[in-house]
Design an enzyme around this catalytic site. Structure first.
Site, PDB file in Angstrom:
ATOM      1  N   GLN A 110      -0.917  -1.576  -9.585  1.00 35.40           N
ATOM      2  CA  GLN A 110       0.201  -2.290  -8.952  1.00 35.40           C
ATOM      3  C   GLN A 110       0.065  -2.313  -7.431  1.00 35.40           C
ATOM      4  OE1 GLN A 110       4.199  -1.294 -10.736  1.00 35.40           O
ATOM      5  NE2 GLN A 110       2.957   0.058 -12.000  1.00 35.40           N
ATOM      6  N   ARG A 169      -2.565  -4.611  -5.671  1.00 36.95           N
ATOM      7  CA  ARG A 169      -2.340  -6.065  -5.678  1.00 36.95           C
ATOM      8  C   ARG A 169      -1.923  -6.580  -4.306  1.00 36.95           C
ATOM      9  NH1 ARG A 169       1.638  -7.790 -10.337  1.00 36.95           N
ATOM     10  NH2 ARG A 169       1.045  -9.827  -9.526  1.00 36.95           N
ATOM     11  N   HIS A 170      -1.508  -5.685  -3.415  1.00 38.60           N
ATOM     12  CA  HIS A 170      -0.999  -6.127  -2.117  1.00 38.60           C
ATOM     13  C   HIS A 170      -2.143  -6.456  -1.164  1.00 38.60           C
ATOM     14  CE1 HIS A 170       3.250  -5.421  -2.851  1.00 38.60           C
ATOM     15  NE2 HIS A 170       2.893  -4.342  -3.515  1.00 38.60           N
ATOM     16  N   ARG A 171      -2.059  -7.607  -0.553  1.00 41.94           N
ATOM     17  CA  ARG A 171      -3.034  -8.011   0.451  1.00 41.94           C
ATOM     18  C   ARG A 171      -2.763  -7.272   1.760  1.00 41.94           C
ATOM     19  NH1 ARG A 171      -2.639 -13.198   2.150  1.00 41.94           N
ATOM     20  NH2 ARG A 171      -0.405 -13.254   1.694  1.00 41.94           N
ATOM     21  N   SER A 209     -13.364   7.279  -7.690  1.00 42.25           N
ATOM     22  CA  SER A 209     -14.180   6.557  -8.664  1.00 42.25           C
ATOM     23  C   SER A 209     -14.267   7.309  -9.986  1.00 42.25           C
ATOM     24  CB  SER A 209     -15.591   6.342  -8.105  1.00 42.25           C
ATOM     25  OG  SER A 209     -16.436   5.782  -9.096  1.00 42.25           O
ATOM     26  N   ARG A 246     -15.464   6.136 -19.664  1.00 42.38           N
ATOM     27  CA  ARG A 246     -14.101   6.097 -19.125  1.00 42.38           C
ATOM     28  C   ARG A 246     -13.218   5.054 -19.805  1.00 42.38           C
ATOM     29  NH1 ARG A 246     -14.572   2.779 -13.372  1.00 42.38           N
ATOM     30  NH2 ARG A 246     -16.077   1.230 -14.115  1.00 42.38           N
ATOM     31  N   ASN A 285      -0.474  -1.727   8.158  1.00 37.64           N
ATOM     32  CA  ASN A 285       0.333  -1.737   9.374  1.00 37.64           C
ATOM     33  C   ASN A 285       1.811  -1.602   9.025  1.00 37.64           C
ATOM     34  OD1 ASN A 285       1.470  -4.469   8.984  1.00 37.64           O
ATOM     35  ND2 ASN A 285      -0.576  -5.219   9.481  1.00 37.64           N
ATOM     36  N   ARG A 310       4.381  -3.532   9.495  1.00 29.96           N
ATOM     37  CA  ARG A 310       4.999  -4.690   8.834  1.00 29.96           C
ATOM     38  C   ARG A 310       4.651  -4.704   7.354  1.00 29.96           C
ATOM     39  NH1 ARG A 310       4.168 -11.164  10.196  1.00 29.96           N
ATOM     40  NH2 ARG A 310       5.248 -11.925   8.352  1.00 29.96           N
ATOM     41  N   ARG A 316       8.247  -2.696  -3.800  1.00 30.20           N
ATOM     42  CA  ARG A 316       7.935  -1.560  -4.663  1.00 30.20           C
ATOM     43  C   ARG A 316       8.937  -0.412  -4.605  1.00 30.20           C
ATOM     44  NH1 ARG A 316       4.625  -3.916  -8.263  1.00 30.20           N
ATOM     45  NH2 ARG A 316       2.842  -4.932  -7.249  1.00 30.20           N
TER      46      ARG A 316
END
Length: 242
Positions: free
Chosen positions: A80, A83-85, A93, A171, A187, A189, A198
């Site tokens: 979840q 997914r944020h840019r 890993s 896995r 950052n 913002r 979220r």
């Protein structure tokens, strides 16, 4: 958490730069803030930061950066948040880190795999849940099924490793609740935008809890900004989206 020092001075200097003929970086901060309402420098910062946020001038908040080390969230939560840019991630890993030395009995007792509250709390009601609260017998059976399942998954994973399967393939049998460590940077913002999405009441409990803790750290780091955000802006979804 590691973060830009003096983040709110940076925000204010960046914002003042847009409307000054002088080169802002050559001025003492007090001179750069001349003309802003307030008797003290902190009051002037509070005035300017509140004005910027209320008027949607979010660009200056893209300069301060914060880095968070997050321990043991589920891969569901990881899916979840990633997914944020405009957020940078390093994720533990499962190709190069194997769990061959983890005792499946410890996993059944709560190690390695995140246990959702609905597995142990009869009164827990989540989004899209069929029905509401359940009786003690039902929740006991839920917990039993859950703990048996995660133990068996780890046992199968370790057997596949013993049979020579590479960790990157073994896995596949591990549950989506398997814990993972994350380092992420964003950052100020972007952090407010992530919180809009979220920390909202309709978010899943795990990412909501994680984001709420991040906001508490951010309010210590950048107090005027995140105090104003919490009191006046939080909950307006997508308003701060880049």
């Amino acid at each position: 958490m590691e973060a830009t020092p003096d983040p709110e001075e940076l925000v204010c200097r960046a914002a003042r730069n847009d409307y000054m003929s002088e080169f802002n970086a050559d001025l003492p901060f007090e001179e750069a803030m001349a003309g802003i309402d307030g008797d003290t420098l902190e009051e002037k910062q509070r005035t300017l930061i509140g004005r910027l946020l209320d008027h949607g001038h979010f660009g200056p908040f893209e300069h301060p950066q914060a880095t968070f080390a997050v321990k043991g969230v589920s891969r569901s939560c990881m899916a979840q948040i990633t997914r944020h840019r405009h957020v940078s991630f390093d994720v533990q890993s499962m190709r190069y880190v194997s769990f061959d030395d983890v005792d499946p009995a410890d996993v059944e007792a709560g190690a390695l795999v995140v246990t959702p509250p609905s597995a142990t709390d009869p009164d827990w009601v989540g989004r899209n849940q069929r029905g509401g609260s359940v009786d003690e017998g039902t929740v006991a059976r839920r917990e039993e099924v859950f703990r048996e399942s995660v133990r068996e998954s780890v046992e199968s994973y370790q057997e596949l490793l013993d049979l020579g399967m590479p960790p990157e393939d073994a896995r596949f049998v591990l549950p989506i609740g398997t814990g993972v460590n994350i380092v992420m940077s964003m950052n100020a913002r972007m952090l407010m935008h992530v919180a809009d999405m979220r920390a909202a009441a309709d978010s899943q409990w795990e990412i909501r809890n994680m984001t709420t803790e991040m906001l508490e750290l951010a309010e210590e780091w950048c107090p005027l900004t995140f105090e104003h955000y919490r009191e006046h802006l939080q909950g307006r979804k997508n308003r701060l989206a880049p």
